[in-house]
Scaffold this motif. Structure first.
Motif, PDB file in Angstrom:
ATOM      1  N   ARG A  35      24.739  52.063  21.772  1.00  0.00           N
ATOM      2  CA  ARG A  35      23.428  52.213  22.389  1.00  0.00           C
ATOM      3  C   ARG A  35      22.322  52.130  21.339  1.00  0.00           C
ATOM      4  NH1 ARG A  35      23.704  54.382  27.599  1.00  0.00           N
ATOM      5  NH2 ARG A  35      25.821  54.937  28.253  1.00  0.00           N
ATOM      6  N   ASP A  36      21.113  51.953  21.825  1.00  0.00           N
ATOM      7  CA  ASP A  36      19.951  51.926  20.927  1.00  0.00           C
ATOM      8  C   ASP A  36      19.929  53.181  20.060  1.00  0.00           C
ATOM      9  OD1 ASP A  36      18.381  49.651  20.911  1.00  0.00           O
ATOM     10  OD2 ASP A  36      17.335  50.152  22.762  1.00  0.00           O
ATOM     11  N   GLY A  37      19.814  52.993  18.740  1.00  0.00           N
ATOM     12  CA  GLY A  37      19.707  54.115  17.819  1.00  0.00           C
ATOM     13  C   GLY A  37      21.017  54.798  17.476  1.00  0.00           C
ATOM     14  N   VAL A  82      21.103  45.728  15.900  1.00  0.00           N
ATOM     15  CA  VAL A  82      22.387  46.320  15.515  1.00  0.00           C
ATOM     16  C   VAL A  82      22.770  45.805  14.136  1.00  0.00           C
ATOM     17  CG1 VAL A  82      24.829  46.612  16.076  1.00  0.00           C
ATOM     18  CG2 VAL A  82      23.135  46.423  17.925  1.00  0.00           C
ATOM     19  N   LEU A  83      23.137  46.735  13.238  1.00  0.00           N
ATOM     20  CA  LEU A  83      23.719  46.372  11.949  1.00  0.00           C
ATOM     21  C   LEU A  83      25.176  46.806  11.947  1.00  0.00           C
ATOM     22  CD1 LEU A  83      21.239  47.274   9.038  1.00  0.00           C
ATOM     23  CD2 LEU A  83      21.930  45.004   9.834  1.00  0.00           C
ATOM     24  N   VAL A  84      26.068  45.873  11.651  1.00  0.00           N
ATOM     25  CA  VAL A  84      27.484  46.179  11.480  1.00  0.00           C
ATOM     26  C   VAL A  84      27.770  46.089   9.988  1.00  0.00           C
ATOM     27  CG1 VAL A  84      29.843  45.557  12.071  1.00  0.00           C
ATOM     28  CG2 VAL A  84      28.020  45.261  13.763  1.00  0.00           C
ATOM     29  N   LEU A 121      17.329  51.254  14.331  1.00  0.00           N
ATOM     30  CA  LEU A 121      18.517  50.403  14.387  1.00  0.00           C
ATOM     31  C   LEU A 121      19.725  51.150  14.954  1.00  0.00           C
ATOM     32  CD1 LEU A 121      18.275  48.813  10.836  1.00  0.00           C
ATOM     33  CD2 LEU A 121      18.183  47.520  12.973  1.00  0.00           C
ATOM     34  N   SER A 122      20.620  50.408  15.566  1.00  0.00           N
ATOM     35  CA  SER A 122      21.963  50.906  15.840  1.00  0.00           C
ATOM     36  C   SER A 122      22.841  50.503  14.670  1.00  0.00           C
ATOM     37  CB  SER A 122      22.520  50.305  17.137  1.00  0.00           C
ATOM     38  OG  SER A 122      21.682  50.622  18.223  1.00  0.00           O
ATOM     39  N   LEU A 123      23.627  51.444  14.157  1.00  0.00           N
ATOM     40  CA  LEU A 123      24.456  51.189  12.980  1.00  0.00           C
ATOM     41  C   LEU A 123      25.915  51.425  13.314  1.00  0.00           C
ATOM     42  CD1 LEU A 123      24.728  50.706   9.864  1.00  0.00           C
ATOM     43  CD2 LEU A 123      24.519  53.192   9.600  1.00  0.00           C
TER      44      LEU A 123
END
Length: 571
Positions: free
Chosen positions: A328-330, A465-467, A496-498
């Motif tokens: 999800r967001d964040g 999103v950062l993976v 960001l979503s991490l």
């Protein structure tokens, strides 16, 4: 070398004389390492050290501090371009400088065993492990039966399962942890008085690391040998060493009994090293409630990799077996597990780098394999990957400016050159990278600087999103701490979503509010970080947590008064 194991090789194990001289096993003063070409700059200067039987001296410092070349000088293993000098050097009760060159090499080879950082590189891929241990045995051990019995005994001593049956195995048939055990067996084959372990667990998962370090501790105790443990990880040194030598730029910064140095370090650099280690005792981040928008979702991902074809049917290894995840967001989600657990395979599937899976990845509610045109470009732009190896993630021919600008240039959105340059400068400042480095190439940057370039490049298209796949595993602790702080700040400032992939639970705890534990391609546990760390439900999770070095890494007091309770260095 080829040698066959006789049928009765496991009988009549031979024990060589393990008597130890009194005093330290090694004592050296004024160690100096320099280049043979006459350059006036010393790489190492003025190092004094001593190691006692049954004790461990830990040498700690960042890359380039001189740790490894100091240990290599003692073991007479310096590369040809380097030479060393010293004021005194006693090994196993003899003054080494008083020996002839031939006697010195023989004495050092007999009394020092070395465990190298990379077990794969340390072993000969064309020889069986039995042959390599056999080759390391001392010449005075005669008789084919006795020698092979000793090989089996050594492999058994370092914990190789079914040692007699593994003699004909090649290194590629063993795991990294088992290969490191073979290297240790070779190192102790001559019954040395000193074991030099140079970053012996850097390439290993945290649980395998703990088992290898436990093995070294057991050998130290059982054989009465001294250990010189070299590491950039102050957590490992803190847990395992009796005394510590801190090095920086080829000099000794601080030295003393471990407990005293860790609790009351005198030098600011030592305090920085200790403070940089992730603290698994720190409070876990709290997960937000599940009311924000779902950005990315994996549903029942499975991935099979073909094994080498034999005479029968094609066989497969299942790397992922029904793994699902909602992002999800964040969100900040940590994906943890040992090598081979499926972490990286799953991460690559999330960003579309591995498309061989069954199940599906959904972006914005739609399966990504059905996206086309603008929606597909949107997915590509909004889900970005940070690779594990900053050295291999950037084209070495590109400047820093070109590497960061490349995603913008190929995104399909017309942008003026001046705007791109402004954007690159802004990104470099955001990741705390000096814009003056923009025209440099990756080969001239440090590991931490390269990782910042990789992060800036991933941020260039303003992703959601950062993976991040093991983004700090190759970095020194102080650099690692700075990159962790950077990722934490970026996630907070950009929303960001991490998704963080790591085998290091302490790193994951410092960045992630949710934890997913993978083992053999299966999710064995998941939940809020606080719950997973405080009350792990699965035995595997408990094993991972137990493997984290137990000496807490906290910012010590600046009070330099000696600690009266600190354990004195036993002689």
């Amino acid at each position: 070398m080829t040698a066959l194991l006789p049928d009765d090789a496991t009988a009549g194990a031979v024990h060589l004389d393990t008597a130890r001289p009194g005093g330290p096993v090694v004592r050296a003063s004024g160690i100096r390492v320099f280049r043979r070409d006459g350059a006036h700059t010393d790489l190492v200067r003025g190092i004094d050290l001593e190691v006692w039987p049954g004790h461990t001296l830990g040498i700690v410092g960042e890359s380039g501090s001189g740790k490894t070349i100091t240990a290599s000088a003692i073991a007479d293993l310096l590369p040809g371009a380097l030479d060393f000098g010293l004021d005194s050097f006693e090994l196993a009760g003899r003054s080494v400088p008083d020996l002839s060159a031939r006697e010195r090499r023989a004495w050092i080879r007999r009394h020092i065993g070395v465990v190298f950082q990379n077990p794969v590189a340390a072993l000969n891929p064309r020889l069986t492990i039995g042959a390599q241990v056999h080759e390391a045995l001392p010449r005075e051990l005669r008789g084919r039966r006795e020698r092979w019995a000793r090989v089996v005994e050594l492999l058994d001593q370092v914990g190789i399962p079914a040692a007699a049956e593994r003699l004909h195995a090649y290194p590629h048939e063993l795991s990294g942890g088992l290969n490191q055990r073979v290297v240790i067996a070779i190192a102790i084959a001559r019954n040395p008085v000193l074991l030099i372990a140079d970053e012996p667990t850097t390439a290993l998962d945290v649980s395998v690391q703990a088992r290898v370090l436990d093995l070294i501790d057991g050998l130290k105790r059982d054989l009465g040998i001294g250990v010189l443990l070299v590491s950039h990880d102050i957590g490992v040194i803190a847990e395992r060493a009796d005394a510590i030598l801190v090095m920086r730029s080829g000099r000794a910064v601080e030295q003393g009994p471990a407990a005293q140095l860790l609790d009351h370090p005198v030098q600011a650099y030592t305090r920085d090293l200790i403070a940089a280690a992730p603290d698994v005792r720190a409070p876990a981040l709290r997960a937000d409630r599940d009311d924000s928008e779902i950005v990315l979702e994996a549903r029942e991902l499975r991935r099979d990799f073909p094994l080498p074809r034999g005479l029968g049917r094609r066989r497969y290894r299942r790397a992922l077996d029904g793994v699902s995840l909602t992002i999800r967001d964040g969100d900040s989600i940590g994906l943890v597990g040992e090598s081979g657990s499926g972490k990286t395979t799953f991460a690559r599937a999330l960003v579309g780098l591995d498309t061989g899976s069954t199940g599906e990845v959904r972006y914005g509610g739609s399966p990504v394999h059905e996206l086309s045109g603008g929606r597909r470009r949107e997915w590509r732009r909004n889900v970005q990957y940070i690779f594990q190896d900053p050295y291999g993630a950037i084209d070495p021919r590109l400047t820093v400016r070109a590497a960061i600008a490349e995603p913008i240039e190929i995104s399909g959105t017309p942008v003026e050159r001046a705007q791109i340059d402004e954007r690159v400068t802004a990104l470099m400042r955001e990741v705390e990278l000096d814009p003056a480095l923009a025209d440099r190439r990756p080969g001239t940057l440090s590991g931490g600087q390269r990782q910042r370039v990789v992060i800036a490049r991933a941020l260039a298209l303003d992703p959601r999103v950062l993976v991040a796949d093991e983004p700090v595993s190759a970095l020194d602790l102080t650099v690692q701490a700075a990159v962790i702080d950077l990722l934490r700040r970026l996630q907070r400032s950009r929303g960001l979503s991490l998704v963080l992939i790591s085998h290091d639970l302490a790193v994951v705890k410092s960045l992630c509010a949710r934890i997913v534990v993978l083992r053999n391609g299966v999710v064995v546990e998941q939940g809020d970080a606080e719950e997973v760390f405080d009350a792990p439900a699965h035995e595997y999770t408990r094993e991972l947590l137990a493997a984290i070095p137990t000496r807490a890494a906290t910012v010590p007091s600046t009070d330099n008064t000696p600690n009266p309770s600190a354990e004195e260095h036993t002689r």
